[in-house]
Each structure stands twice: as structure tokens, then as C-alpha cells.
Design a protein around this motif. Sequence first.
Motif, PDB file in Angstrom:
ATOM      1  N   GLY A 160       0.807  -1.292  -0.007  1.00  0.00           N
ATOM      2  CA  GLY A 160      -0.040   0.066  -0.024  1.00  0.00           C
ATOM      3  C   GLY A 160       0.821   1.364   0.068  1.00  0.00           C
ATOM      4  O   GLY A 160       0.369   2.369   0.338  1.00  0.00           O
ATOM      5  N   VAL A 161       2.138   1.176  -0.486  1.00  0.00           N
ATOM      6  CA  VAL A 161       3.014   2.198  -0.607  1.00  0.00           C
ATOM      7  C   VAL A 161       2.927   2.947  -1.857  1.00  0.00           C
ATOM      8  O   VAL A 161       2.736   2.339  -2.792  1.00  0.00           O
ATOM      9  N   ASN A 162       2.984   4.321  -1.890  1.00  0.00           N
ATOM     10  CA  ASN A 162       3.190   4.933  -3.039  1.00  0.00           C
ATOM     11  C   ASN A 162       4.063   4.574  -4.036  1.00  0.00           C
ATOM     12  O   ASN A 162       5.431   4.393  -3.478  1.00  0.00           O
ATOM     13  N   ARG A 163       4.107   4.505  -5.283  1.00  0.00           N
ATOM     14  CA  ARG A 163       5.143   3.945  -5.999  1.00  0.00           C
ATOM     15  C   ARG A 163       5.929   4.833  -6.421  1.00  0.00           C
ATOM     16  O   ARG A 163       7.229   4.739  -6.796  1.00  0.00           O
ATOM     17  N   TYR A 164       5.700   6.146  -6.542  1.00  0.00           N
ATOM     18  CA  TYR A 164       6.703   7.372  -6.853  1.00  0.00           C
ATOM     19  C   TYR A 164       7.631   7.648  -5.703  1.00  0.00           C
ATOM     20  O   TYR A 164       6.942   8.221  -4.617  1.00  0.00           O
ATOM     21  N   GLN A 170       4.004   1.766 -15.134  1.00  0.00           N
ATOM     22  CA  GLN A 170       3.280   1.202 -14.122  1.00  0.00           C
ATOM     23  C   GLN A 170       2.053   1.916 -13.959  1.00  0.00           C
ATOM     24  O   GLN A 170       1.051   1.050 -13.630  1.00  0.00           O
ATOM     25  N   GLU A 171       1.782   3.087 -14.466  1.00  0.00           N
ATOM     26  CA  GLU A 171       0.631   3.834 -14.385  1.00  0.00           C
ATOM     27  C   GLU A 171      -0.506   3.106 -15.066  1.00  0.00           C
ATOM     28  O   GLU A 171      -1.687   2.809 -14.787  1.00  0.00           O
ATOM     29  N   ARG A 219      -3.645   1.562 -14.312  1.00  0.00           N
ATOM     30  CA  ARG A 219      -5.114   1.913 -14.843  1.00  0.00           C
ATOM     31  C   ARG A 219      -5.845   0.932 -15.689  1.00  0.00           C
ATOM     32  O   ARG A 219      -7.001   0.590 -15.343  1.00  0.00           O
ATOM     33  N   ASN A 220      -5.143  -0.133 -16.327  1.00  0.00           N
ATOM     34  CA  ASN A 220      -5.575  -0.991 -16.991  1.00  0.00           C
ATOM     35  C   ASN A 220      -6.308  -2.096 -15.980  1.00  0.00           C
ATOM     36  O   ASN A 220      -7.205  -2.680 -16.160  1.00  0.00           O
ATOM     37  N   ALA A 221      -5.545  -2.426 -14.752  1.00  0.00           N
ATOM     38  CA  ALA A 221      -6.053  -3.244 -13.673  1.00  0.00           C
ATOM     39  C   ALA A 221      -7.185  -2.673 -13.276  1.00  0.00           C
ATOM     40  O   ALA A 221      -8.336  -3.631 -13.008  1.00  0.00           O
ATOM     41  N   LEU A 222      -7.723  -1.616 -13.401  1.00  0.00           N
ATOM     42  CA  LEU A 222      -8.714  -0.827 -12.672  1.00  0.00           C
ATOM     43  C   LEU A 222     -10.034  -0.936 -13.732  1.00  0.00           C
ATOM     44  O   LEU A 222     -11.081  -1.185 -13.283  1.00  0.00           O
TER      45      LEU A 222
END
Lengths: 96, 96
Positions: free
Chosen positions: A42-46, A86-87, A91-94
Amino acid sequence: MRQNELEALRSQVTELNDKILDLINERTAVVQEIGKVKEKQGVNRYDPIREREMLNSLKEKNNGPLPNGVLEQIFKGIFMSALEIQEDEQRNALLV
Amino acid sequence: MRQNELEALRSQVTELNDKILDLINERTAVVQEIGKVKEKQGVNRYDPIREREMLNSLKEKNNGPLPNGVLEQIFKGIFMSALEIQEDEQRNALLV
């Protein structure tokens, strides 16, 4: 004679292009793995601090002929593209 | 456990960064050689057709995960920077 010299040098460039591409692909795959681990945490990727550290480390190690300013431009592009991929995945996963 | 995994993946990225930097420096040195040969021949250094050929060849060889659009962005940056370095050298040579 000169023309052969030019051809030989160009072959070297092509070979180096291919090796650079292989390594960037390898790097992208590892960054994708990191993204998955961070997602589970649950950590921010950037992570701009880590990005700055990587740039500083590269500039310290740089023996040229690439100037550090150009190094920074190129690697910022590489870092940003890994993030974009990654983004897109996120987005695709969503959308699924 | 997860933290160690992250650290291991990050070490891989650092190693890949260093290898990519080495190859870009090697490439820059070869491009500088090409610039010298072309200068002796009185030929223009910037060759957009050759640049397009290199990009097409890279995109054909690309097995991912890097998308071709991002590949193109990164390599255009690498090509442009090699050119900038050559121009700087030319400018400096004129000033001497």
C-alpha cells in the motif's frame, strides 16, 4: 577506406543500441516487480527521494564522455517511462 | 521479509543503472569517433535517415516489457544528446 571505418563504427553503435535496449527492458521488468511489492504494501510507487539518490549515485560514478547534465536528462526519461508503464498497468487493472 | 525483497530488487535496479550508464558512455565515445570521421569528410553530422533506421531496427528487436512508444522517447533522447555533445565540441574547437 574512410567509408569502411564509418561502417565499422556504425556497427558498434548498433550493437551498443541493442545492448542498451536489453538492459532498459530488464530494468523495466524489475521496476514492475518493485511496483507489485509496493502495491501489496500500500505504498506510493513514486519515490522522488530514491530517484534523486539514483541520479546522484550515477553522476558520482560517471567517468564520461557523457556530461552529467545530459546523463541526468537521459536517466530522468528512463525513470519517468518506468513510472508511466506502471501507471498504465494500474489503470488497465482498474478497467478490468 | 517484504522489505528485504524490495532491497534486493532495488540493488538490481542500481546495478542495471550502472551498466546502462557504461554503455551510453561507450556509445557516446563511438559517436564522437564517427563525428571526427565525418568532419574529415566534410559531411553533415546529423543524419535523420540513419536515426530513423536505428529506431526502426530497435523497435523490431524490442521484446518488451518496454512499449515501443517509450523506447522511441528514450532513444531519441540518447541520440539527441550525442549530437549535442558533438556540437559543443565543434563550438569549443571554433573558440580555440
